[in-house]
Design an enzyme around this catalytic site. Structure first.
Site, short mmCIF file in Angstrom:
data_model
loop_
_atom_site.label_atom_id
_atom_site.label_comp_id
_atom_site.label_asym_id
_atom_site.label_seq_id
_atom_site.Cartn_x
_atom_site.Cartn_y
_atom_site.Cartn_z
N SER A 8 55.99 44.51 63.65
CA SER A 8 57.08 45.06 64.22
C SER A 8 57.31 46.54 63.51
O SER A 8 57.84 47.47 64.01
CB SER A 8 58.51 44.47 64.44
OG SER A 8 58.23 43.24 65.38
N LYS B 14 67.17 49.81 62.91
CA LYS B 14 67.01 48.76 63.98
C LYS B 14 68.31 48.04 64.08
O LYS B 14 69.01 47.97 63.23
CB LYS B 14 65.81 47.92 63.72
CG LYS B 14 65.46 46.99 64.61
CD LYS B 14 64.19 46.45 64.42
CE LYS B 14 63.54 45.31 65.44
NZ LYS B 14 62.30 44.72 64.63
N SER C 290 58.58 44.97 67.73
CA SER C 290 59.82 45.10 68.33
C SER C 290 60.90 45.95 67.99
O SER C 290 61.98 46.35 68.55
CB SER C 290 60.79 43.62 67.81
OG SER C 290 61.02 43.54 66.38
#
Length: 456
Positions: free
Chosen positions: A177, A79, A153
């Site tokens: 997330s 990420k 996310s």
């Protein structure tokens, strides 16, 4: 089987190596797939293929020289709020730019074990959202049905695994997330005990709540990665001193007792397919001899509100206060609204929130006494992208119904795919345990996935 059709789960990659494919061949194939999706909103940056292949070749030479590299041949991505030395960290906000000199320890440990990074993943900007639409265009799309949200996310991290671009990935998890996008895309999302994996090198929403989750195709793959990246980090003040020891004890065999929320207290937001899938997944557990004990949802729901609806949201101003003050127009409107909420709280409010949360931890511990784990539907529903954009605040909050409370209550968790819903979308169960019970939820979740797998 050709490389182009090879699944990139760990067993398949290792079988391919035994069949004569080199680590460089496998990394090259992952790069080919990742670069072919460059316009799909999955990555914020890609490692040049030649660079990744050269790393694989160098690693293979080290293995030939006798070095143990357990992840050789596996490609991964992270990420875009995890630092990678020499790659820009943007948190999916181009105006927020960091060029780190060092990689996050979790990333470094994976590379030391032989894995090769192929890119950084898109995300809900500043990791503020659970739906995957709070990011610049092009939006990342659900791997099962592109009309639906990918979850967030850590949207790109989950979709990259679900679409078979990489073998595994890392994300971040504050309120779900590492679990919501895994559930939305039909893969495994492992959220470790807080402090088990160093968060140094992660752009943080909350030092109290953040952790580094793993996305993978199977429970075994996910826990193999966790075992490599876990451990005490003396440079991380929130790293658990016992991180090298916890979560490794003996696991009770035989039927378990699961805490479940009272059905009449569980919202599914009108999604009957989601409710039916949850009931079918519980039936799989019951058929295996497991027992259930119903508990109240209210204290867990209340704990979940601390992620975005308490003074704890003010902690986001530590990392994002400067860009909020200097470049507010650069921030996605929904994200800006969530971060700005923190400016309304006082220090007194923050202490009151911490006191209240401590009491909720006491209530939750009492509620789970005598249970081996808590099991919940990972998400209560899944929205189309169109529906999410039409009502982004309430529907985003709905996605965290059964995930928000985990980190405030210091639970470990893993979400695994269940039986497909009646409409073909994925369902998922999340197994949660107290801090340090990672090995227990691993056993329970793994047994469920074996039982839930369709007969062939």
């Amino acid at each position: 089987m050709t490389l182009a059709s090879l699944p990139l789960d760990f067993a398949s990659v290792r079988a391919a190596r035994r069949d004569g494919f080199s680590a460089a061949d496998l990394v090259a194939e992952s790069c080919r797939r990742a670069h072919a999706t460059a316009g799909d909103g999955i990555f914020t940056a890609l490692v040049p293929a030649a660079e990744a292949i050269a790393k694989a070749e160098a690693l293979q030479a080290r293995e030939r020289a006798g070095e143990a590299l357990p992840l050789l041949g596996l490609a991964f991505c992270v990420k875009d709020n995890l630092h990678v030395a020499g790659m820009e960290t943007t948190c999916n906000c181009p105006a927020f730019s960091i060029w780190p000199a060092e990689s996050a320890p979790a990333v470094s440990r994976l590379e030391e074990a032989g894995a090769v990074l192929v890119g950084k993943n898109t995300m809900d900007q500043f990791a503020t959202g659970l739906n995957g639409t709070r990011s610049p265009e092009p939006l990342c799309r659900n791997a099962v049905d592109p009309a639906y949200i990918p979850g967030g996310s850590s949207s790109g991290s989950a979709v990259a695994v679900a679409r078979g671009l990489v073998s595994f990935s890392l994300g971040s998890d504050t309120g779900g997330s590492g679990r919501v996008p895994a559930a939305c895309n039909g893969i495994v999302g492992l959220k470790p005990t807080l402090g088990l994996v160093s968060t140094r090198g992660l752009v943080l929403n909350s030092r109290f709540l953040d952790c580094v989750p793993v996305f993978a195709g199977t429970c075994a793959d996910a826990y193999e990665i966790l075992d490599l990246i876990r451990g005490h980090d003396p440079l991380d003040p929130f790293s658990r001193p016992d991180a090298d020891a916890i979560g490794r004890g003996p696991v009770p065999e035989g039927p378990a007792t699961f805490a479940v929320f009272r059905p009449n207290e569980m919202p599914f937001f009108g999604d009957d397919a989601a409710r039916c899938a949850y009931e079918e997944n519980l039936a799989i557990l019951a058929a295996a001899g497991h027992r259930f004990r119903e508990i109240a949802f209210a204290p867990f729901a209340e704990a979940g509100r601390f992620v975005f609806q308490s003074a704890m949201v003010a902690e986001r101003l530590v990392e994002y206060g400067a860009i909020l003050a200097e470049r507010p127009e650069a921030i996605h409107p929904a994200v800006r609204s969530a971060i700005e909420a923190g400016t309304a709280y006082s220090a007194r409010d923050a202490f009151a929130a911490l006191y209240a949360l401590q009491d909720l931890k006491r209530q939750a511990t009492a509620a789970l006494s005598g249970a081996d784990a808590l099991v919940v539907p990972t998400v209560p529903t899944i929205f189309t992208i169109e529906a999410m954009l039409a009502e982004p605040i309430a529907r985003n909050a709905a996605m965290g119904t059964y995930t928000y409370f985990a980190n405030p209550l210091d639970f470990c968790a893993i979400t695994v795919p269940g039986r497909s819903r009646g409409d073909g979308l994925p369902s998922a169960l999340c197994f949660l345990g107290g801090a340090g019970q990672d090995h227990v939820v691993a056993r329970l979740a793994g047994a469920f996935t074996d039982a839930a797998r369709p007969a062939t």
